[in-house]
Design a protein around this motif. Structure first.
Motif, PDB file in Angstrom:
ATOM      1  N   UNK A  45     -19.067 -36.416 -36.804  1.00 38.27           N
ATOM      2  CA  UNK A  45     -19.734 -37.666 -36.249  1.00 38.27           C
ATOM      3  C   UNK A  45     -19.922 -38.586 -37.719  1.00 38.27           C
ATOM      4  N   UNK A  46     -19.476 -39.675 -37.591  1.00 36.13           N
ATOM      5  CA  UNK A  46     -19.265 -40.836 -38.839  1.00 36.13           C
ATOM      6  C   UNK A  46     -20.469 -41.679 -38.439  1.00 36.13           C
ATOM      7  N   UNK A  47     -21.670 -41.833 -39.220  1.00 38.12           N
ATOM      8  CA  UNK A  47     -22.657 -42.809 -39.260  1.00 38.12           C
ATOM      9  C   UNK A  47     -22.628 -43.871 -40.288  1.00 38.12           C
ATOM     10  N   UNK A  48     -22.041 -43.410 -41.551  1.00 37.68           N
ATOM     11  CA  UNK A  48     -22.014 -44.316 -42.781  1.00 37.68           C
ATOM     12  C   UNK A  48     -20.843 -45.433 -42.465  1.00 37.68           C
ATOM     13  N   UNK A  49     -21.150 -46.512 -43.176  1.00 38.71           N
ATOM     14  CA  UNK A  49     -20.251 -47.639 -43.161  1.00 38.71           C
ATOM     15  C   UNK A  49     -19.119 -47.211 -44.131  1.00 38.71           C
ATOM     16  N   UNK A  50     -17.784 -47.472 -43.798  1.00 33.44           N
ATOM     17  CA  UNK A  50     -16.679 -47.096 -44.919  1.00 33.44           C
ATOM     18  C   UNK A  50     -16.323 -45.679 -44.844  1.00 33.44           C
TER      19      UNK A  50
ATOM     20  N   UNK B  65      -5.220 -50.259 -42.411  1.00 32.68           N
ATOM     21  CA  UNK B  65      -6.669 -50.665 -42.749  1.00 32.68           C
ATOM     22  C   UNK B  65      -7.625 -50.637 -41.378  1.00 32.68           C
ATOM     23  N   UNK B  66      -7.119 -51.518 -40.378  1.00 33.57           N
ATOM     24  CA  UNK B  66      -7.759 -52.011 -39.351  1.00 33.57           C
ATOM     25  C   UNK B  66      -7.923 -50.595 -38.376  1.00 33.57           C
ATOM     26  N   UNK B  67      -6.743 -49.947 -38.420  1.00 33.70           N
ATOM     27  CA  UNK B  67      -6.726 -48.845 -37.655  1.00 33.70           C
ATOM     28  C   UNK B  67      -7.707 -47.577 -38.135  1.00 33.70           C
ATOM     29  N   UNK B  68      -7.770 -47.412 -39.376  1.00 31.61           N
ATOM     30  CA  UNK B  68      -8.670 -46.520 -39.972  1.00 31.61           C
ATOM     31  C   UNK B  68     -10.221 -46.776 -39.629  1.00 31.61           C
ATOM     32  N   UNK B  69     -10.403 -48.234 -39.739  1.00 32.12           N
ATOM     33  CA  UNK B  69     -11.771 -48.615 -39.258  1.00 32.12           C
ATOM     34  C   UNK B  69     -12.031 -48.459 -37.872  1.00 32.12           C
ATOM     35  N   UNK B  71     -11.045 -45.992 -35.899  1.00 32.84           N
ATOM     36  CA  UNK B  71     -11.037 -44.654 -35.663  1.00 32.84           C
ATOM     37  C   UNK B  71     -12.489 -44.337 -36.214  1.00 32.84           C
ATOM     38  N   UNK B  72     -12.730 -44.601 -37.370  1.00 35.64           N
ATOM     39  CA  UNK B  72     -14.151 -44.361 -37.912  1.00 35.64           C
ATOM     40  C   UNK B  72     -15.280 -44.784 -37.014  1.00 35.64           C
ATOM     41  N   UNK B  73     -15.293 -46.048 -36.481  1.00 34.25           N
ATOM     42  CA  UNK B  73     -16.055 -46.355 -35.500  1.00 34.25           C
ATOM     43  C   UNK B  73     -16.286 -45.503 -34.267  1.00 34.25           C
ATOM     44  N   UNK B  74     -15.106 -45.044 -33.941  1.00 28.75           N
ATOM     45  CA  UNK B  74     -14.999 -44.137 -32.671  1.00 28.75           C
ATOM     46  C   UNK B  74     -15.834 -42.879 -32.903  1.00 28.75           C
ATOM     47  N   UNK B  75     -16.132 -42.597 -34.306  1.00 30.53           N
ATOM     48  CA  UNK B  75     -16.788 -41.458 -34.484  1.00 30.53           C
ATOM     49  C   UNK B  75     -18.361 -41.500 -34.663  1.00 30.53           C
ATOM     50  N   UNK B  76     -18.725 -42.895 -34.341  1.00 29.99           N
ATOM     51  CA  UNK B  76     -20.327 -43.064 -34.598  1.00 29.99           C
ATOM     52  C   UNK B  76     -21.045 -42.358 -33.473  1.00 29.99           C
TER      53      UNK B  76
END
Lengths: 152, 145
Positions: A45-50, B65-69, B71-76
């Protein structure tokens, strides 16, 4: 009548594409979520920006073996293990293109069935049909472009 | 579909029992089938909306860069809930779709009620096993487990 014949063909295709999708989705879910070495979406789970999700040791080893010891283990590189390979990628890109076409046909044919049931006005039906298949066509072009050019 | 009225039970009581039984069966089958059909439609429309967002989002495959962002968002946390909801919709739609295919192509309509129950159990198992990682990681994130 031509339209009723094409409806019968589409009705038949809807069942065929649906059956195919069950198997393709199993593959898709497995590769994207459960295969530790290539899955881009982890249980992290990633909650932090960046912040980026962390990947397994197998995934890190795979990325470094393919892109060099100093390659970062990012979601993009994890996916590119499959999509940037000159030989292996053809299979995955082929699978993705087939998957895209089958999913779009199944989804938008189904959507048209629903729209036809609720829109009584003949002109409204034509407009809904043209609009929804236009969206499908745009998605097909975007999807094909993304899959074919990814990593190349 | 059968409509319940005060007169109906009295009228049915005068008829032979075989007719009454078939009427009751028919009414039950329509109710189950109707529910299955409505859910199929609802999950189907939901999945088309998801498909549009999904294919549109994957444009970023051409930009690291956009893809990493993305996929990171998909982990929220909220996407973990969404992931579980997606699994529920896909599994239901797939299992009920399989039931429709078996009925249409193999003529399994006499078995459709039984099929609904059996595939329903399979669906629940798939949702529990497949959805466990998402829900567990979400609960772990909030310190609940």
């Amino acid at each position: 009548m031509a339209s009723s014949k094409s409806n019968a063909v589409n009705w038949f295709l809807h069942r065929i594409t649906g059956t195919f999708l069950v198997f393709m989705l199993i593959t898709h879910f497995w590769v994207q979520h459960y295969d530790h070495s290539v899955a881009s979406v982890t249980t992290d789970v990633v909650a932090q920006e960046g912040e980026l999700p962390t990947y397994s040791d197998e995934a890190a080893a795979g990325v470094k073996a393919k892109f060099g010891a100093d390659a970062e283990v990012t979601p993009y590189n994890v996916v590119m293990q499959r999509l940037a390979d000159p030989v292996y990628a053809v299979l995955w890109k082929g699978f993705n293109i087939l998957f895209l076409i089958v999913a779009l046909h199944h989804g938008f044919y189904g959507l048209n069935n629903v729209l036809t049931d609720y829109i009584r006005n003949p002109l409204g039906r034509v407009m809904a049909r043209v609009l929804s298949w236009s969206v499908a066509l745009v998605l097909l072009i975007i999807g094909l472009y993304s899959v074919i050019t990814a990593g190349w | 579909m059968a409509v319940e009225t005060a007169e109906r039970p009295a009228a049915q009581a005068t008829q032979p029992s075989a007719v009454e039984d078939s009427g009751r069966f028919q009414r039950y089958r329509i109710r189950t089938g109707m529910f299955a059909w409505m859910m199929h439609r609802l999950t189907g429309v939901g999945l088309v909306v998801y498909l549009i967002i999904h294919v549109w989002g994957l444009k970023s495959l051409t930009d690291p860069t956009a893809f990493n962002a993305l996929i990171a968002k998909y982990h929220a946390p909220i996407y973990k809930v969404g992931e579980f909801g997606l699994l529920v919709a896909v599994v239901y739609h797939a299992m009920n779709g399989l039931r429709i295919v078996l009925i249409d192509f193999l003529g399994w309509s006499p078995k459709q009620k039984k099929l609904f129950v059996v595939l329903g159990i399979v669906a629940l198992v798939l949702i529990a096993v497949g959805g466990y990682p998402s829900i567990y990681s979400l609960l772990a994130h909030y310190g609940a487990v």
